[in-house]
Design a protein around this motif. Sequence first.
Motif, PDB file in Angstrom:
ATOM      1  N   ASP A   1     -24.819  -8.104  11.442  1.00 16.49           N
ATOM      2  CA  ASP A   1     -24.899  -8.027  12.903  1.00 16.49           C
ATOM      3  C   ASP A   1     -23.532  -7.690  13.471  1.00 16.49           C
ATOM      4  OD1 ASP A   1     -25.821  -8.210  15.557  1.00 16.49           O
ATOM      5  OD2 ASP A   1     -25.237 -10.312  15.674  1.00 16.49           O
ATOM      6  N   ILE A   2     -23.281  -6.405  13.681  1.00 13.76           N
ATOM      7  CA  ILE A   2     -22.003  -5.937  14.226  1.00 13.76           C
ATOM      8  C   ILE A   2     -22.284  -4.841  15.252  1.00 13.76           C
ATOM      9  CG2 ILE A   2     -19.857  -4.700  13.701  1.00 13.76           C
ATOM     10  CD1 ILE A   2     -19.780  -6.077  11.033  1.00 13.76           C
ATOM     11  N   GLN A   3     -21.582  -4.879  16.374  1.00 15.53           N
ATOM     12  CA  GLN A   3     -21.709  -3.858  17.402  1.00 15.53           C
ATOM     13  C   GLN A   3     -21.029  -2.568  16.948  1.00 15.53           C
ATOM     14  OE1 GLN A   3     -23.250  -3.800  20.684  1.00 15.53           O
ATOM     15  NE2 GLN A   3     -22.842  -1.664  20.168  1.00 15.53           N
ATOM     16  N   ASP A   4     -21.786  -1.493  16.881  1.00 16.29           N
ATOM     17  CA  ASP A   4     -21.267  -0.174  16.516  1.00 16.29           C
ATOM     18  C   ASP A   4     -21.020   0.643  17.784  1.00 16.29           C
ATOM     19  OD1 ASP A   4     -20.606   1.950  14.737  1.00 16.29           O
ATOM     20  OD2 ASP A   4     -22.621   2.786  14.973  1.00 16.29           O
ATOM     21  N   VAL A   5     -20.290   1.764  17.658  1.00 20.05           N
ATOM     22  CA  VAL A   5     -20.115   2.654  18.807  1.00 20.05           C
ATOM     23  C   VAL A   5     -20.586   4.074  18.516  1.00 20.05           C
ATOM     24  CG1 VAL A   5     -18.217   1.292  19.778  1.00 20.05           C
ATOM     25  CG2 VAL A   5     -17.692   3.209  18.251  1.00 20.05           C
ATOM     26  N   GLY A   6     -21.227   4.280  17.361  1.00 24.30           N
ATOM     27  CA  GLY A   6     -21.904   5.544  17.107  1.00 24.30           C
ATOM     28  C   GLY A   6     -21.029   6.716  16.738  1.00 24.30           C
ATOM     29  N   VAL A   7     -19.856   6.459  16.154  1.00 24.71           N
ATOM     30  CA  VAL A   7     -18.933   7.525  15.757  1.00 24.71           C
ATOM     31  C   VAL A   7     -18.692   7.401  14.255  1.00 24.71           C
ATOM     32  CG1 VAL A   7     -16.684   8.600  16.172  1.00 24.71           C
ATOM     33  CG2 VAL A   7     -17.877   7.410  18.029  1.00 24.71           C
TER      34      VAL A   7
END
Length: 378
Positions: free
Chosen positions: A118-124
């Motif tokens: 469970d980790i917030q990604d930024v899509g890069v």
Amino acid sequence: MADTNLRIAANRTEAYFPLLKGKKVGLVANQTSVIFSDARETGIETNYTHLADSLLSAGIDLVKVFAPEHGFRGTADAGEEVEDGVDRRSGLPVISLYGQNRKPSKTHLEGLDLVVFDIQDVGVRFYTYIATLQLVMEACAETGIPVMVLDRPNPNAQYVDGPTMEPHLTGFLGLNLIPLVYGMTIGEYATMVNGEGWMDNEIKADLTVIPMENYRHDATYSLPIKPSPNLPNDKAVNLYPSLGLFEGTNINAGRGTDGQFQRYGAPFLNKEVFTFRYTPEPNPGAKNPKHLGEVCYGQDLSTEPELRKVSLEYILKAYRNCDRKDLFFNTSGFSKHAGTEKLQKQIEAGLSEEEIRMTWKTDLDAFQKIRSKYLLYP
């Protein structure tokens, strides 16, 4: 518009807490791994609990946590090794996945029945959390341990763009042949990695993705917690796909200031063209930024309109107005960030942004067909 009815997967405790009961659980997490107490999940920073604390409070047998780049609490510099240790708040052992080991060993996984990611990604692509995800999935597949991914929004999910990774450049800044911006949530991406056989020996993980409720790819999402020390706000997250290309050059992209990834500059950019100036100094997340203590001439982008593409405007302007072009590129680093050696050559040859973008089209079209098979949301 942001959907105030959005429920991130972590908040859907009724969907996954029962699956964790009676199991010895490992958790891959950082400071963004939280459950919001505000039902609207609009990002009131004091109104959440860390997932590790919530699991322990619910009586779930959380055995250990694994820390990605920047560490379990998200305080380490980019590229700085993260050490094993003990989390002071919970007393849990912390295993680093950004030090000597990027992939959990069999010893690390011994005794676990399931691993939650469970980790917030930024899509890069070069944002390293998706590489950590894949290596965790691979290690778990090799040892027969199921993986559960709690899905979170991707703030750059509205588009797919940029150069596609070339096979000989794959590494921790991009393990797969995907575009720079891939337009998927981290749960969708995990499903694609599994489905396309992208792990060693085409092994597949026993994967469960807990989806969000009421999420759309075209929705805007303001990150309530900094995903890493140098992405402090929505503007930085939006500009990161474009300004992140400067990471493979000798241009400072705002590290060492309070405008990380909202400005760029260097002492050798033309001061007649670039009237904005700043001086990088050590700060949290950047102990030794590029051009430390030197006046940098560049551009402030903090009030630029929102982007829905990878913009080459900034790197082309910087290169064309650079007084020392021999100092501009860190060739190896730039190719790994761009995913291709072609982009540097195109910039040096004086191609326009439109000419460069046309060379991405075939690969982007091919990726869109693969991506469409794994989308969980409209």
